[in-house]
Design an enzyme around this catalytic site. Structure first.
Site, mmCIF file in Angstrom:
data_model
loop_
_atom_site.group_PDB
_atom_site.id
_atom_site.type_symbol
_atom_site.label_atom_id
_atom_site.label_comp_id
_atom_site.label_asym_id
_atom_site.label_seq_id
_atom_site.Cartn_x
_atom_site.Cartn_y
_atom_site.Cartn_z
ATOM 1 N N LYS A 77 0.836 -1.205 0.000
ATOM 2 C CA LYS A 77 0.000 0.000 0.000
ATOM 3 C C LYS A 77 0.867 1.250 0.000
ATOM 4 O O LYS A 77 1.897 1.302 0.670
ATOM 5 C CB LYS A 77 -0.896 0.035 1.239
ATOM 6 C CG LYS A 77 -1.943 -1.062 1.294
ATOM 7 C CD LYS A 77 -2.886 -0.835 2.474
ATOM 8 C CE LYS A 77 -3.967 -1.908 2.520
ATOM 9 N NZ LYS A 77 -4.911 -1.684 3.630
ATOM 10 N N LYS A 124 -0.465 -7.939 5.753
ATOM 11 C CA LYS A 124 -1.100 -9.231 5.512
ATOM 12 C C LYS A 124 -2.381 -8.941 4.749
ATOM 13 O O LYS A 124 -3.093 -7.982 5.065
ATOM 14 C CB LYS A 124 -1.423 -9.876 6.865
ATOM 15 C CG LYS A 124 -2.347 -11.079 6.833
ATOM 16 C CD LYS A 124 -2.676 -11.485 8.280
ATOM 17 C CE LYS A 124 -4.013 -12.189 8.388
ATOM 18 N NZ LYS A 124 -3.994 -13.550 7.865
ATOM 19 N N HIS A 179 -15.924 -4.456 6.089
ATOM 20 C CA HIS A 179 -15.410 -3.101 6.319
ATOM 21 C C HIS A 179 -16.279 -2.461 7.398
ATOM 22 O O HIS A 179 -17.469 -2.230 7.188
ATOM 23 C CB HIS A 179 -15.483 -2.307 5.021
ATOM 24 C CG HIS A 179 -15.097 -0.874 5.165
ATOM 25 N ND1 HIS A 179 -13.917 -0.379 4.693
ATOM 26 C CD2 HIS A 179 -15.726 0.163 5.744
ATOM 27 C CE1 HIS A 179 -13.840 0.912 4.974
ATOM 28 N NE2 HIS A 179 -14.926 1.268 5.615
ATOM 29 N N LYS A 221 -18.735 2.772 -1.896
ATOM 30 C CA LYS A 221 -19.771 2.158 -1.070
ATOM 31 C C LYS A 221 -21.117 2.332 -1.750
ATOM 32 O O LYS A 221 -21.362 3.352 -2.397
ATOM 33 C CB LYS A 221 -19.790 2.814 0.312
ATOM 34 C CG LYS A 221 -18.502 2.558 1.101
ATOM 35 C CD LYS A 221 -18.396 3.473 2.300
ATOM 36 C CE LYS A 221 -17.044 3.301 2.964
ATOM 37 N NZ LYS A 221 -16.780 4.382 3.939
ATOM 38 N N GLU A 238 -11.444 3.605 10.176
ATOM 39 C CA GLU A 238 -11.820 2.445 9.363
ATOM 40 C C GLU A 238 -11.076 1.203 9.839
ATOM 41 O O GLU A 238 -9.878 1.259 10.115
ATOM 42 C CB GLU A 238 -11.427 2.674 7.903
ATOM 43 C CG GLU A 238 -12.223 3.716 7.187
ATOM 44 C CD GLU A 238 -11.886 3.758 5.698
ATOM 45 O OE1 GLU A 238 -11.068 2.928 5.224
ATOM 46 O OE2 GLU A 238 -12.436 4.618 5.022
ATOM 47 N N ARG A 275 -13.039 13.784 7.690
ATOM 48 C CA ARG A 275 -14.148 14.585 7.151
ATOM 49 C C ARG A 275 -15.488 14.052 7.652
ATOM 50 O O ARG A 275 -15.548 12.978 8.239
ATOM 51 C CB ARG A 275 -14.143 14.465 5.625
ATOM 52 C CG ARG A 275 -14.315 13.015 5.191
ATOM 53 C CD ARG A 275 -14.458 12.813 3.700
ATOM 54 N NE ARG A 275 -14.797 11.434 3.376
ATOM 55 C CZ ARG A 275 -13.935 10.437 3.251
ATOM 56 N NH1 ARG A 275 -12.627 10.647 3.430
ATOM 57 N NH2 ARG A 275 -14.353 9.213 2.957
ATOM 58 N N VAL A 319 -20.214 10.506 3.762
ATOM 59 C CA VAL A 319 -21.485 10.338 3.057
ATOM 60 C C VAL A 319 -22.501 9.629 3.956
ATOM 61 O O VAL A 319 -23.660 10.039 4.056
ATOM 62 C CB VAL A 319 -21.284 9.515 1.755
ATOM 63 C CG1 VAL A 319 -22.623 9.204 1.095
ATOM 64 C CG2 VAL A 319 -20.360 10.232 0.778
HETATM 65 C C1 MV4 Z 1 -7.020 -4.145 2.691
HETATM 66 C C2 MV4 Z 1 -7.731 -5.269 2.196
HETATM 67 C C3 MV4 Z 1 -7.286 -6.514 2.550
HETATM 68 N N1 MV4 Z 1 -6.182 -6.653 3.329
HETATM 69 N N2 MV4 Z 1 -5.937 -4.345 3.450
HETATM 70 C C4 MV4 Z 1 -9.491 -0.787 0.311
HETATM 71 C C5 MV4 Z 1 -9.852 0.595 0.741
HETATM 72 C C6 MV4 Z 1 -8.852 0.961 1.748
HETATM 73 N N3 MV4 Z 1 -9.460 1.753 2.763
HETATM 74 C C7 MV4 Z 1 -8.298 -0.313 2.263
HETATM 75 N N4 MV4 Z 1 -8.766 -1.352 1.378
HETATM 76 C C8 MV4 Z 1 -8.461 -2.645 1.611
HETATM 77 N N5 MV4 Z 1 -7.386 -2.892 2.407
HETATM 78 C C9 MV4 Z 1 -5.536 -5.567 3.757
HETATM 79 N N6 MV4 Z 1 -4.457 -5.722 4.519
HETATM 80 C C10 MV4 Z 1 -8.843 -5.030 1.386
HETATM 81 C C11 MV4 Z 1 -9.208 -3.718 1.075
HETATM 82 C C12 MV4 Z 1 -10.352 -3.549 0.226
HETATM 83 C C13 MV4 Z 1 -11.515 -2.950 0.719
HETATM 84 C C14 MV4 Z 1 -11.630 -2.488 2.037
HETATM 85 C C15 MV4 Z 1 -12.771 -1.883 2.486
HETATM 86 C C16 MV4 Z 1 -13.865 -1.738 1.631
HETATM 87 C C17 MV4 Z 1 -13.786 -2.183 0.352
HETATM 88 C C18 MV4 Z 1 -12.616 -2.806 -0.134
HETATM 89 C C19 MV4 Z 1 -12.554 -3.276 -1.431
HETATM 90 C C20 MV4 Z 1 -11.411 -3.863 -1.903
HETATM 91 C C21 MV4 Z 1 -10.301 -4.002 -1.063
#
Ligand code: MV4
Length: 449
Positions: free
Chosen positions: A158, A201, A208, A237, A275, A291, A294
């Site tokens: 990331k 990981k 979420h 979302k 989050e 912020r 929504v």
């Molecule tokens: C992740 C994950 C799986 N593993 N991190 C996407 C948005 C960002 N806020 C973080 N995200 C993710 N991080 C790890 N270590 C999967 C996602 C992710 C996701 C997270 C929340 C809502 C929708 C998502 C859609 C795809 C991937």
């Protein structure tokens, strides 16, 4: 007391903020692009200023124009809403330099949370669980490979400057890693002007979950429970609900207190959202949003707190209107995002709305800037309305969503109403069985058109 607020936004959130201002007896100034001259938020404001042509860069994102509009209209504060300039620390700083109040957190905290590595370190230090991964940035491939072996595969790379789903790469195995790592760094440098990346990981099927918080300048901080935002498509979302059936009342209470304590220790000011990813009974912090979001109305429905009002009063220097003990959760609330998009292809739709008819009745709230005959311009986010439904329990809430969606008429453009009608009748949605991949998996929208 703040007397006049300039609302640096458009659409439904500008209208939502206007309403909070009116309830507080605060004068309002709308800004708009030339494409939005007849928009609802302009009609409802006491005054309005045109800040530029349709493209966001030249109007709603044009910092000198926005600040000038505040100065010439004699506003004493700016509310940025969400999107646009809401998480721009330079803007927040400039607003303060013009002796105006920025309705949001301190510029330093916006910058701190904008750097996802710093955000994670900060909350880890305060004792919140974070996703297992590298200790900060991994600056070369040799170190990265070593850390990757320790974390194990699959893992995620990331960007420190990313967030909200931008700047992420999955490495399924060691074979993919080196290329994914180099690509991630190169792309992060181009997209965010910061090529720092960190490793985590990879959770394969998480939910979420996010906690809403509020904090005042006296060090009081409360949480307003969590929202489950797992139903999403391409990081957008689509449907959010509160409370989540995944958390027990005791867990929520204990975890929520830790979250509130953390933002209190940070000296955070205003409203915000932490989050988390939820998997196998555990929550792991990923990012903080500084912020108003929504989906804030569903939290308002079950707590009775007007979060935008609190946000304005906090910026005014007031105390929070309630303590943690005063926060009570009642019933269940769900938000369906009505986007101007085709329900099958998700192609954005612009045009003129005709036959507009809003649902109503018990438990139904619509946050929108639509009116019969209004134009939906092609230049902006496709969110045009939020159907927010409240009921005593989740099943009754689902029944009311069905009732409200069938009443809702928006002709002239495509909307996500047909998708929501399918969702609310889907057995897995009814059972509450879904993760972040559900929508793309079930509605086959994961692939390109
Ligand atoms: C992740 C994950 C799986 N593993 N991190 C996407 C948005 C960002 N806020 C973080 N995200 C993710 N991080 C790890 N270590 C999967 C996602 C992710 C996701 C997270 C929340 C809502 C929708 C998502 C859609 C795809 C991937």
């Amino acid at each position: 007391m703040i007397k006049k607020i300039l609302i640096a936004n458009r659409g439904e959130i500008a209208v939502r903020i206007l309403r909070a201002c009116k309830d507080l007896g605060i004068q309002t100034v709308a800004i708009h692009s030339t494409a939005d001259a007849d928009a609802m938020h302009v009609r409802l404001a006491d005054e309005s200023v045109c800040v530029g042509p349709p493209p966001p860069r030249e109007s709603y994102l044009n910092i000198p124009s926005v600040i000038s509009a505040a100065c010439v209209s004699g506003a004493d504060a700016i509310h940025p809403g969400f999107g646009f300039l809401s998480e721009n620390s330079t803007f927040a700083h400039m607003v303060e330099e013009h002796q105006l109040i920025f309705i949001g957190p301190k510029a330093d905290h916006i910058a701190m949370m904008g750097d996802k590595i710093t955000a994670k370190k900060t909350f880890s230090k305060f004792g919140l669980p974070t996703v297992p991964g590298s200790d900060g940035a991994v600056s070369n491939i040799t170190k990265a490979l070593k850390v990757a072996d320790e974390i194990g595969y699959p893992l995620m790379i990331k960007a420190a400057g990313g967030g909200g789903g931008r700047g992420m790469k999955v490495a399924k195995s060691k074979t993919d890693f080196a290329e994914a790592y180099e690509t991630a760094r190169r792309e992060a440098g181009i997209s965010f002007g910061n090529d720092q990346v960190y490793l985590e990981k990879y959770f394969t099927n998480p939910r979420h979950i996010e906690f809403q918080i509020m904090a005042d300048k006296f060090g009081n901080a409360v949480h307003l429970g969590e929202r489950d935002c797992s139903l999403q498509r391409r990081n957008q979302k689509v449907w959010e609900e509160t409370l989540s059936s995944a958390l027990s009342p005791d867990f929520r209470d204990e975890f929520g207190r830790k979250v509130a304590e953390s933002v209190g220790q940070l000296g955070y000011l205003g409203v915000g959202t932490l989050e988390f990813l939820y998997e196998e009974g555990r929550l792991y912090f990923i990012e903080m949003n500084t912020r108003i979001q929504v989906e804030h109305p569903i939290t308002e429905m079950i707590t009775g707190v007007d979060i935008v009002r609190e946000q304005i009063l906090i910026a005014n220097g007031d105390r929070l209107s309630l303590s943690q003990e005063d926060v009570k959760f009642q019933g269940h609330a769900i938000e369906c995002r009505i986007n101007a998009e085709n329900s099958e292809t998700f192609i954005p739709s612009a045009g003129t709305v005709v036959n507009y008819h809003c649902p109503g009745g018990p438990g139904v709230r619509i946050d929108s800037a639509l009116y019969d005959g209004c134009k939906v311009p092609p230049y902006y986010d496709s969110l045009i309305a939020k159907l927010i439904v409240y009921a005593n329990d989740r099943d009754q809430c689902l029944a009311r969503i069905r009732r409200a969606l069938r009443e809702y008429v928006i002709d002239g453009i495509d909307t996500l109403i047909p998708l929501h009608l399918k969702l609310v009748c889907h057995p897995d949605v009814i059972a509450g069985h879904f993760d972040i991949h559900f929508l793309e998996r079930e509605f086959e929208t994961g692939t390109d058109l």
